[in-house]
Structures are given as structure tokens and as C-alpha cells.
Design an enzyme around this catalytic site. Structure first.
Site, mmCIF file in Angstrom:
data_model
loop_
_atom_site.group_PDB
_atom_site.id
_atom_site.type_symbol
_atom_site.label_atom_id
_atom_site.label_comp_id
_atom_site.label_asym_id
_atom_site.label_seq_id
_atom_site.Cartn_x
_atom_site.Cartn_y
_atom_site.Cartn_z
ATOM 1 C CB THR A 29 -0.885 0.001 1.263
ATOM 2 O OG1 THR A 29 -1.745 -1.136 1.217
ATOM 3 C CG2 THR A 29 -1.752 1.255 1.357
ATOM 4 C CB THR A 32 6.463 3.323 -3.395
ATOM 5 O OG1 THR A 32 6.905 4.406 -2.574
ATOM 6 C CG2 THR A 32 7.624 2.820 -4.225
ATOM 7 N N GLY A 83 6.243 -0.857 -0.036
ATOM 8 C CA GLY A 83 7.101 0.258 0.347
ATOM 9 C C GLY A 83 7.394 0.210 1.834
ATOM 10 C CG ASP A 85 6.153 4.691 6.577
ATOM 11 O OD1 ASP A 85 5.769 5.432 5.653
ATOM 12 O OD2 ASP A 85 5.427 3.817 7.087
ATOM 13 C CE LYS A 95 5.154 -2.510 4.956
ATOM 14 N NZ LYS A 95 4.767 -1.374 4.124
ATOM 15 N N GLY A 98 0.601 4.602 6.033
ATOM 16 C CA GLY A 98 -0.713 4.626 5.382
ATOM 17 C C GLY A 98 -1.770 3.876 6.180
ATOM 18 C CD GLU A 104 1.406 -2.017 4.540
ATOM 19 O OE1 GLU A 104 1.167 -1.194 3.640
ATOM 20 O OE2 GLU A 104 2.033 -1.714 5.574
ATOM 21 C CE LYS A 122 9.453 6.904 2.205
ATOM 22 N NZ LYS A 122 8.666 5.933 1.483
HETATM 23 C C1 5RP Z 1 1.415 1.836 4.271
HETATM 24 C C2 5RP Z 1 2.888 1.631 4.261
HETATM 25 C C3 5RP Z 1 3.661 2.225 3.132
HETATM 26 O O1 5RP Z 1 4.430 1.226 2.560
HETATM 27 C C4 5RP Z 1 4.553 3.300 3.654
HETATM 28 O O2 5RP Z 1 3.781 4.245 4.364
HETATM 29 C C5 5RP Z 1 5.319 3.999 2.519
HETATM 30 O O3 5RP Z 1 4.435 4.725 1.738
HETATM 31 P P1 5RP Z 1 4.892 5.563 0.469
HETATM 32 O O4 5RP Z 1 5.258 4.585 -0.591
HETATM 33 O O5 5RP Z 1 3.669 6.379 0.118
HETATM 34 O O6 5RP Z 1 6.043 6.433 0.881
HETATM 35 O O7 5RP Z 1 3.456 1.018 5.119
HETATM 36 O O8 5RP Z 1 0.814 1.316 5.412
#
Ligand code: 5RP
Length: 216
Positions: A29, A32, A83, A85, A95, A98, A104, A122
Site C-alpha cells: 500500500t 510507491t 514500500g 517509511d 511501515k 498509510g 501488510e 527512507k
Molecule cells: C502503508 C505503508 C507504506 O508502505 C509506507 O507508508 C510507505 O508509503 P509511500 O510509498 O507512500 O512512501 O506502510 O501502510
């Protein structure tokens, strides 16, 4: 093409090389992963389908004509792409920015290979600059928050946000996570915690940073 956004796109496109004929692909999610889904659309006749980690990704997968499968019906999956954080040199992750951390984590657990796609911002030496999400059963919010204070963090309720599972999120600020596995285990043991966005027990197998695979 060196902005964070360009790197996200490059990483997502590089991850497509790991998709093989007949695969069920686990899909994460976030922004990315939106690029990954867009690329996966071009491979949809080649794969069996996808297992999705959120309602957001499910909607995008369906719009792209990719079958979304029930994890219970497919068993272990060969590949999960998501992806993060934050990512440390041992491939441990934070992570859940989102809010999709629980699904996940379930998919990561069942995947043979977890490919994590990120931009350079990151990468950190020590996890914790990004507030670490903890999904909690709503009635346990205050009790869990008090216990998280006891672990040295400052929990902030993500007020107004409900997860796809009907739960709430506490974002834990102020940590320097030197022993990720230990902290993950300790938080997992608090009653009312559904999951913690620390991926150390099941960390990523491969990190792709802006199109380049990194082996820390
Ligand atoms: C969602 C996640 C995402 O992988 C994480 O927040 C990275 O998001 P982005 O690709 O928008 O930087 O863990 O729950």
C-alpha cells in the site's frame, strides 16, 4: 530523475522484474506501490492475480483489471512487494504510515520473498525518526498508550483515522530503535495491540532504492 517521487517510480518498476509467469503477487500500500500496480497492469495476462494489503490497493488493482484473490484461498505466496517509511541497514522496517500495517504484515509473513521498494530518504542507520504506528482495538487505546509510554515513546492517537480492520492507530514518537526484534516482541504482547509497524521478525529480503537493488 533523482527526486523522491522519481526514485519511488524507478524502484517500483525495478520490482516488476521479480514477477514471474503464473504468480500470485502480494501487493502493499502507498504511493510507491501505486506505481507498482500501474506497471503490474501490463503483466496482468501473465499472473494469476494479486493479494492486496488494503482497500485502497484493492480498488486500484481492480481498476487495472488485475484479479484480487483471497489469501485464504491461495496459501503461501512467492512474492510480496511493498514500500516502507524507514529501512535500516539490516533490512528491518517501519511501515504503516498509510495505516495498512496489519494486512501488510500478514502478507509479508506468508511471502517467500519480500521486496521492499523505497526512495533514498527512507534509509536510516537507526529506526525511529518516523513515528512508529501501532494498530489497536479501540477500547484498548488509552491502556496501550500508557504502556507505550513505559517503553520510552510518546504515543499520539491518529485521531479521525480508522483502519480497514475497524481499529485505531497510535503513532509512537521519540524512539531510537536499537533492538527492533525485541521491541516488536514486547509491543506484540500488550493486550489490545493488533499489530505494530515494526517489521523485524519478518524483515525485507531485498531492498530496491530508486531502481538499484541494495544488499546492506
Ligand atoms: C502503508 C505503508 C507504506 O508502505 C509506507 O507508508 C510507505 O508509503 P509511500 O510509498 O507512500 O512512501 O506502510 O501502510
Amino acid at each position: 530523475m533523482h527526486t523522491a517521487e522519481a526514485q519511488k517510480r524507478q524502484a517500483a518498476e525495478a520490482a516488476l522484474a521479480h514477477v514471474e509467469d503464473g504468480m500470485v503477487v502480494g501487493v502493499g500500500t502507498g504511493s510507491t506501490i501505486r506505481y507498482f500496480i500501474d506497471g503490474l497492469a501490463g503483466l496482468r495476462s501473465k499472473i494469476e492475480g494479486a493479494v492486496s494489503s488494503s482497500e485502497q490497493s484493492t480498488a486500484r488493482l481492480r481498476a487495472a483489471g488485475i484479479p484480487v484473490l483471497d489469501l485464504n484461498a491461495v496459501g503461501p505466496i512467492p512474492l510480496y512487494v511493498d514500500g516502507a517509511d524507514e529501512c535500516d541497514p539490516s533490512r528491518c522496517l517501519i511501515k504503516g504510515g498509510g495505516g495498512a500495517l496489519t494486512r501488510e504484515k500478514i502478507i509479508a509473513e506468508t511471502a517467500q520473498t519480500f521486496v521492499c521498494v523505497i526512495d533514498d530518504s527512507k534509509r536510516v542507520d537507526i529506526l525511529g525518526r518516523f513515528p512508529m504506528p501501532v494498530e489497536v482495538i479501540p477500547m484498548a487505546r488509552s491502556m496501550v498508550a500508557r504502556q507505550l509510554v513505559g517503553l520510552g515513546g510518546q504515543p499520539v492517537w491518529r485521531d479521525g483515522f480508522t483502519t480497514d480492520n475497524g481499529n485505531w492507530i497510535l503513532d509512537l514518537h521519540g524512539l531510537r530503535i536499537r533492538e527492533p526484534k525485541d521491541l516488536e516482541n514486547r509491543i506484540n504482547q500488550i493486550p489490545g495491540v493488533v499489530s505494530v509497524g515494526l517489521f523485524a521478525r519478518r524483515r525485507a529480503d531485498l531492498i530496491i532504492v530508486g531502481g538499484t537493488a541494495v544488499t546492506p
